[in-house]
Design an enzyme around this catalytic site. Structure first.
Site, PDB file in Angstrom:
ATOM      1  N   SER A 145      -1.437  -5.287  -7.515  1.00 51.55           N
ATOM      2  CA  SER A 145      -1.379  -6.088  -8.743  1.00 51.55           C
ATOM      3  C   SER A 145       0.003  -6.741  -8.889  1.00 51.55           C
ATOM      4  CB  SER A 145      -1.728  -5.249  -9.974  1.00 51.55           C
ATOM      5  OG  SER A 145      -0.750  -4.270 -10.208  1.00 51.55           O
ATOM      6  N   ASN A 146       1.047  -6.045  -8.478  1.00 52.92           N
ATOM      7  CA  ASN A 146       2.383  -6.657  -8.541  1.00 52.92           C
ATOM      8  C   ASN A 146       2.517  -7.781  -7.526  1.00 52.92           C
ATOM      9  OD1 ASN A 146       4.416  -5.308 -10.492  1.00 52.92           O
ATOM     10  ND2 ASN A 146       3.212  -3.609  -9.661  1.00 52.92           N
ATOM     11  N   MET A 167       4.646   2.042   0.144  1.00 50.07           N
ATOM     12  CA  MET A 167       4.859   3.483   0.125  1.00 50.07           C
ATOM     13  C   MET A 167       5.466   4.031   1.427  1.00 50.07           C
ATOM     14  SD  MET A 167       4.420   4.140  -2.868  1.00 50.07           S
ATOM     15  CE  MET A 167       3.577   3.835  -4.404  1.00 50.07           C
ATOM     16  N   LEU A 219       9.294   4.329   3.455  1.00 45.92           N
ATOM     17  CA  LEU A 219      10.732   4.134   3.287  1.00 45.92           C
ATOM     18  C   LEU A 219      11.263   3.273   4.417  1.00 45.92           C
ATOM     19  CD1 LEU A 219      12.382   7.535   2.353  1.00 45.92           C
ATOM     20  CD2 LEU A 219      12.070   5.497   0.939  1.00 45.92           C
ATOM     21  N   ASN A 235      13.006  -3.482  -5.145  1.00 46.79           N
ATOM     22  CA  ASN A 235      11.932  -2.499  -5.254  1.00 46.79           C
ATOM     23  C   ASN A 235      11.601  -2.262  -6.725  1.00 46.79           C
ATOM     24  OD1 ASN A 235      10.133  -0.415  -4.452  1.00 46.79           O
ATOM     25  ND2 ASN A 235      11.700   1.143  -4.769  1.00 46.79           N
ATOM     26  N   HIS A 251       9.982   0.275  -9.486  1.00 47.89           N
ATOM     27  CA  HIS A 251       9.666   1.709  -9.626  1.00 47.89           C
ATOM     28  C   HIS A 251       9.216   1.977 -11.061  1.00 47.89           C
ATOM     29  CE1 HIS A 251       9.612   5.833  -8.356  1.00 47.89           C
ATOM     30  NE2 HIS A 251      10.174   6.144  -9.507  1.00 47.89           N
TER      31      HIS A 251
HETATM   32  C1  GAR Z   1       3.542   0.198  -9.147  1.00 49.54           C
HETATM   33  O1  GAR Z   1       3.382   0.898 -10.343  1.00 49.54           O
HETATM   34  C2  GAR Z   1       4.927   0.435  -8.572  1.00 49.54           C
HETATM   35  O2  GAR Z   1       5.897   0.602  -9.555  1.00 49.54           O
HETATM   36  C3  GAR Z   1       4.717   1.710  -7.800  1.00 49.54           C
HETATM   37  O3  GAR Z   1       3.471   1.549  -7.174  1.00 49.54           O
HETATM   38  C4  GAR Z   1       2.640   0.777  -8.049  1.00 49.54           C
HETATM   39  C5  GAR Z   1       1.962  -0.294  -7.232  1.00 49.54           C
HETATM   40  O4  GAR Z   1       0.975  -0.933  -8.002  1.00 49.54           O
HETATM   41  N1  GAR Z   1       5.767   1.914  -6.842  1.00 49.54           N
HETATM   42  C6  GAR Z   1       6.288   3.103  -6.576  1.00 49.54           C
HETATM   43  O5  GAR Z   1       5.900   4.140  -7.094  1.00 49.54           O
HETATM   44  C7  GAR Z   1       7.407   3.084  -5.546  1.00 49.54           C
HETATM   45  N2  GAR Z   1       8.105   4.323  -5.527  1.00 49.54           N
HETATM   46  P1  GAR Z   1       0.283  -2.254  -7.468  1.00 49.54           P
HETATM   47  O6  GAR Z   1      -0.172  -1.968  -6.029  1.00 49.54           O
HETATM   48  O7  GAR Z   1      -0.882  -2.493  -8.365  1.00 49.54           O
HETATM   49  O8  GAR Z   1       1.296  -3.354  -7.501  1.00 49.54           O
END
Ligand code: GAR
Length: 196
Positions: free
Chosen positions: A21-22, A95, A97, A112, A114
């Protein structure tokens, strides 16, 4: 900004592992600027983010980490970034590193997102852990990457208060809404800073 005062075009890559979604909100926002979303890099062949890229007409690279040295994978990722002249990478739910192998070679910015107010709840399950805490606020952090787990310098944070009645679903939705509002803006801000 170039010497003439006009903003030059810069190339973005988004790395994502899951829903995306991001990735989608970033791609839609950047596509309205002069900057280019060169590719989505994904390490998970069943990730929904790949469908989103297809709909948006954005090139995807699927990179497998399975039974491979991290260095070999990062070499592949680095050569893709070089090929596409990438200046900014947005890690949008990626996900894996990135190690110092990649970080010492890639000269651009790596941002990034978070879903917590770092340094609280670095690492996985940050929303769940924020929710289970007694903290009166939850929120998001956008950081520059270093070799640690969510330890890089903070570029942006936004907190919202959390009433006791808020459910985990509502907390999650509120955090995602913050991410979708602010991550594209910060990415574009960093792209605008690139001098070409
Ligand atoms: C988001 O909430 C992001 O902040 C998190 O994964 C999600 C991805 O959502 N990232 C982490 O936890 C990184 N440590 P999305 O796939 O819908 O964009």
């Amino acid at each position: 900004m170039s010497k003439s005062g006009t903003v030059s075009m810069a190339n973005l890559a988004v790395f994502a592992s899951g829903n995306g979604s991001n990735f989608q909100v970033i791609a839609e926002a950047v596509q309205k600027t002069g900057h280019s979303v060169e590719f989505l890099l994904c390490n998970n062949s069943s990730a929904f983010t790949l469908e989103r890229a297809k709909k948006l007409g954005i090139r995807t690279y699927l990179v497998s980490y399975k039974n491979r040295d991290r260095e070999e994978v990062e070499k592949e990722i680095f050569s893709l970034c070089k090929k596409h002249d990438i200046s900014v990478i947005a890690l949008a739910g990626f996900m894996k590193l990135l190690t110092s192998y990649f970080l010492t070679r890639f000269q651009g910015e790596i941002l990034n997102i978070h879903p917590s107010l770092l340094p609280k709840y670095a690492g996985v399950d940050a929303i769940q852990r924020s929710f289970e805490s007694n903290d009166p606020e939850v929120g998001i952090s956008i950081i520059k990457i270093d070799a640690g787990v969510d330890t890089g310098p903070v570029l942006f944070q936004k907190a919202i208060s959390r009433p006791e009645s808020m459910t985990i679903e509502e907390t999650e939705a509120a955090i995602h809404a913050l991410e979708h509002e602010y991550f594209p803006k910060i990415v574009i801000q960093e792209l605008d800073k690139i001098q070409k």
